[in-house]
Motif scaffolding. Structure first.
Motif, PDB file in Angstrom:
ATOM      1  N   ALA A   1       0.834  -1.202   0.000  1.00 41.37           N
ATOM      2  CA  ALA A   1       0.000   0.000   0.000  1.00 41.37           C
ATOM      3  C   ALA A   1       0.875   1.262   0.000  1.00 41.37           C
ATOM      4  O   ALA A   1       0.582   2.231  -0.705  1.00 41.37           O
ATOM      5  CB  ALA A   1      -0.915  -0.010   1.226  1.00 41.37           C
ATOM      6  N   THR A   2       1.953   1.231   0.770  1.00 40.86           N
ATOM      7  CA  THR A   2       2.821   2.406   0.865  1.00 40.86           C
ATOM      8  C   THR A   2       3.362   2.791  -0.510  1.00 40.86           C
ATOM      9  O   THR A   2       3.329   3.969  -0.896  1.00 40.86           O
ATOM     10  CB  THR A   2       3.996   2.115   1.825  1.00 40.86           C
TER      11      THR A   2
ATOM     12  N   ALA B   1       1.460   6.361   5.812  1.00 42.09           N
ATOM     13  CA  ALA B   1       1.649   6.080   4.376  1.00 42.09           C
ATOM     14  C   ALA B   1       0.711   6.890   3.499  1.00 42.09           C
ATOM     15  O   ALA B   1       0.975   7.076   2.307  1.00 42.09           O
ATOM     16  CB  ALA B   1       1.436   4.592   4.102  1.00 42.09           C
TER      17      ALA B   1
ATOM     18  N   GLN C   1      -6.491  -1.744   5.227  1.00 41.05           N
ATOM     19  CA  GLN C   1      -7.193  -2.398   6.333  1.00 41.05           C
ATOM     20  C   GLN C   1      -8.599  -2.850   5.942  1.00 41.05           C
ATOM     21  O   GLN C   1      -9.364  -3.286   6.808  1.00 41.05           O
ATOM     22  CB  GLN C   1      -7.290  -1.439   7.538  1.00 41.05           C
TER      23      GLN C   1
ATOM     24  N   SER D   1      -2.097  -4.053   0.458  1.00 34.51           N
ATOM     25  CA  SER D   1      -0.858  -4.828   0.615  1.00 34.51           C
ATOM     26  C   SER D   1      -1.157  -6.314   0.662  1.00 34.51           C
ATOM     27  O   SER D   1      -2.086  -6.743   1.355  1.00 34.51           O
ATOM     28  CB  SER D   1      -0.162  -4.451   1.926  1.00 34.51           C
TER      29      SER D   1
ATOM     30  N   HIS E   1       0.503  -8.671   2.202  1.00 37.36           N
ATOM     31  CA  HIS E   1       0.732  -9.348   3.487  1.00 37.36           C
ATOM     32  C   HIS E   1      -0.408  -9.133   4.474  1.00 37.36           C
ATOM     33  O   HIS E   1      -0.490  -9.840   5.476  1.00 37.36           O
ATOM     34  CB  HIS E   1       2.063  -8.891   4.097  1.00 37.36           C
ATOM     35  N   LYS E   2      -1.293  -8.176   4.186  1.00 35.94           N
ATOM     36  CA  LYS E   2      -2.441  -7.985   5.083  1.00 35.94           C
ATOM     37  C   LYS E   2      -3.682  -8.722   4.588  1.00 35.94           C
ATOM     38  O   LYS E   2      -4.733  -8.665   5.216  1.00 35.94           O
ATOM     39  CB  LYS E   2      -2.751  -6.488   5.224  1.00 35.94           C
TER      40      LYS E   2
HETATM   41  N1  PMP Z   1      -2.439   2.198   5.223  1.00 36.85           N
HETATM   42  C1  PMP Z   1      -2.966   1.637   6.310  1.00 36.85           C
HETATM   43  C2  PMP Z   1      -4.338   2.040   6.749  1.00 36.85           C
HETATM   44  C3  PMP Z   1      -2.246   0.676   7.021  1.00 36.85           C
HETATM   45  O1  PMP Z   1      -2.777   0.104   8.097  1.00 36.85           O
HETATM   46  C4  PMP Z   1      -0.957   0.315   6.562  1.00 36.85           C
HETATM   47  C5  PMP Z   1      -0.124  -0.709   7.307  1.00 36.85           C
HETATM   48  N2  PMP Z   1      -0.205  -0.597   8.695  1.00 36.85           N
HETATM   49  C6  PMP Z   1      -0.467   0.927   5.412  1.00 36.85           C
HETATM   50  C7  PMP Z   1      -1.226   1.865   4.763  1.00 36.85           C
HETATM   51  C8  PMP Z   1       0.874   0.593   4.869  1.00 36.85           C
HETATM   52  O2  PMP Z   1       0.929  -0.737   4.465  1.00 36.85           O
HETATM   53  P1  PMP Z   1       2.309  -1.371   4.028  1.00 36.85           P
HETATM   54  O3  PMP Z   1       3.254  -1.148   5.167  1.00 36.85           O
HETATM   55  O4  PMP Z   1       1.994  -2.813   3.840  1.00 36.85           O
HETATM   56  O5  PMP Z   1       2.738  -0.687   2.782  1.00 36.85           O
END
Ligand code: PMP
Length: 503
Positions: free
Chosen positions: A196-197, A226, A304, A324, A326-327
């Motif tokens: 996502a980032t 992010a 999320q 992402s 992994h989530k």
């Molecule tokens: N947005 C939200 C709402 C998140 O919870 C997260 C991860 N905690 C991210 C973006 C970033 O995800 P990632 O670290 O997998 O890129």
């Protein structure tokens, strides 16, 4: 109800499925029990595999399920039926996963699908309540990764040998699976990124060329870093201004204030669909519609939400959506940027190098159209394939069933946590997923997490990369328990019993 009218709430999905089962069976299976529902049918009706399976389960007996041929049953490696090619089928999720017992949610079977959940941690049974940070991986994903490296590994697109073809097919099939999972019109809307980032960074970076001083970018107070910092950087470079939608004391977005922030200078509205601190479900569809009235682009951070709610791009109508791997029970290092075709087409490249070019001379370079334009260099090929397997796993459970299970569990957890003496939940959003951040009066966060860790319970402690929303509630940090498909009421009871004994 027509299938194009999609209700928003999780509860509504089950009634939608019931309606479909009752009313639309004739359309889904127009001719006879011999008619086989397939990926196209599902796309047309915008259903995921689990939903179709639910319908199939509710059909009268003469629509015998034997009408689904064995080769369409989509066996999963490690659990495959003899002879079926697990990866070449049209629409694998038609088959219920091991976990989805007919007629119900089989928590034990889901638990067995995730090998790490049988791991003893410091001699204790693991209770994984850190799903907001990352999810555990089912055997189906792990086996798919092993299968890739044992039978398909190659770089993609460039070579002309058998393994290159296998790897390319697997990679592009995963792109199609992602598109199907989020209801994107085509695989070409799907850009593979690291997570996502990177998805937000890509859009924030690529959109800079279209921003000028005085333009406005709107985010919300709920955002994870992010979805804040990349826009701040864009503002610093272009002279655009960052505006923030405030939240109420319960943690709901102030849509009245949002309406006031919007204007002809608004160029981008970027909001999370679900807060990673409060679990608040944000009415992103309304937010997108309002932004469109001013011609602003919209980005939804689905980090999320994608694993917890049914998401559908036609429904959300946003320009960009990120999440992402992994989530969503998939590997780390891979994620998705969905882009509406017109939105992707106007964006310049983000990174450059191989794979994203059509032709290079020392004088100039011609780029590939999206999505390749945004995928410079060698992709995380195995990661993408593993992500595809994770989404197939979720689809087989059925996102309607997943969101119902988690909504029930979240309601149960919310009530139980509220009864713990001295425990304060961060926000009380009326629409929420199973993400709960809290503090306990007089007990340091480390003491909470230390007690839980000693009992085998994994939660997160800190600011969860979301300092602004913590400070909105006069906190610097909190403890966060976040739910996933494998969590149960017994685990919530265990968590609460440990928290009760802390003061
Ligand atoms: N947005 C939200 C709402 C998140 O919870 C997260 C991860 N905690 C991210 C973006 C970033 O995800 P990632 O670290 O997998 O890129």
């Amino acid at each position: 109800m027509t299938t194009n009218e999609f209700p928003a709430g999780a509860g509504d999905w089950s009634s939608l499925i019931a309606d479909l089962a009752a009313d639309r069976a004739g359309e889904l299976f127009p001719t006879s029990p011999a008619a086989v529902p397939d990926r196209e049918t599902a796309r047309e009706f915008r259903l995921d595999g689990g939903e179709l399976q639910t319908i199939i389960d509710r059909l009268p007996a003469d629509f015998a399920r034997t009408s689904v041929p064995a080769e369409a049953s989509g066996a999963i490696p490690g659990h495959s039926s003899a002879g079926a090619d697990p990866f070449q089928n049209g629409f694998r999720p038609l088959v219920a996963p091991l976990a989805a017992a007919p007629g119900g949610w089989d928590a034990q079977a889901i638990h067995r699908d995730f090998p790490i959940l049988s791991e003893k941690v410091d001699g204790k049974n693991l209770v994984w309540l850190d799903n907001g940070a990352t999810t555990q991986k089912p055997r189906q994903v792990i086996d798919r990764l092993v299968y890739f490296y044992e039978h398909e590994n190659s770089n993609i697109h460039r070579s002309a040998h058998t393994l290159a073809a296998r790897a390319s097919d697997a990679f592009e099939k995963a792109r199609g699976t992602v598109a199907g999972f989020i209801g994107a019109p085509s695989a070409e809307n799907i850009v593979f990124v690291r997570g996502a980032t990177e998805g937000v960074n890509l859009v924030a970076s690529a959109c800079r060329s279209r921003q000028k001083p005085g333009d406005e970018i709107i985010v919300s107070h709920l955002e994870q870093h992010a979805n804040i910092v990349p826009w701040q950087l864009a503002c610093q470079e272009t002279g655009a201004v960052l505006k923030v939608i405030p939240v109420t004391d319960r943690g709901e977005l102030r849509l009245d204030e949002y309406g006031r922030l919007l204007g002809p200078r608004t160029k981008m509205v970027a909001v999370a669909q679900v807060s990673n601190v409060l679990g608040a479900i944000v009415p992103v569809r309304e937010i997108v519609q309002a932004a469109k009235r001013y011609g602003a682009l919209t980005l939804i951070d689905g980090a999320q939400s994608a694993a917890h709610l049914p998401v559908n791009m036609a429904e959300l109508d946003c320009d960009f959506f990120v999440f992402s791997g992994h989530k969503v029970y998939g590997p780390t290092g891979i994620g998705v940027l969905y882009g509406r075709r017109e939105a992707l087409e106007i964006m310049p490249p983000y990174q450059s190098g191989g794979n994203m070019i059509a032709d290079v001379t020392f004088g100039r370079t011609l780029y590939q159209p999206p999505p390749a334009r945004f995928e410079a260099g060698t992709a995380d090929i195995a990661g993408a394939v593993g992500l595809g397997a994770a989404l197939e796993y979720l689809s087989a459970l059925g996102m309607a069933a997943v969101s119902l299970h988690e909504a029930e569990l979240a309601a149960y957890a919310g009530e139980a946590l509220r009864r713990v003496n001295g425990l304060r939940l961060v926000g009380e959003p009326p629409e929420r997923t199973g993400v709960f951040s809290f503090v306990i009066d007089g007990v340091a966060d480390e003491a909470v997490s230390g007690r839980l860790r000693a009992a085998g319970v994994a939660v997160r402690v800190g600011h969860h990369c979301a300092q602004p929303i913590h400070r909105r509630f006069s906190l610097e940090r909190s403890v966060r328990a976040s739910l996933g498909v494998y969590n149960t009421r017994e685990e919530i009871d265990f968590l609460v019993s440990l928290l009760r004994n802390l003061r």
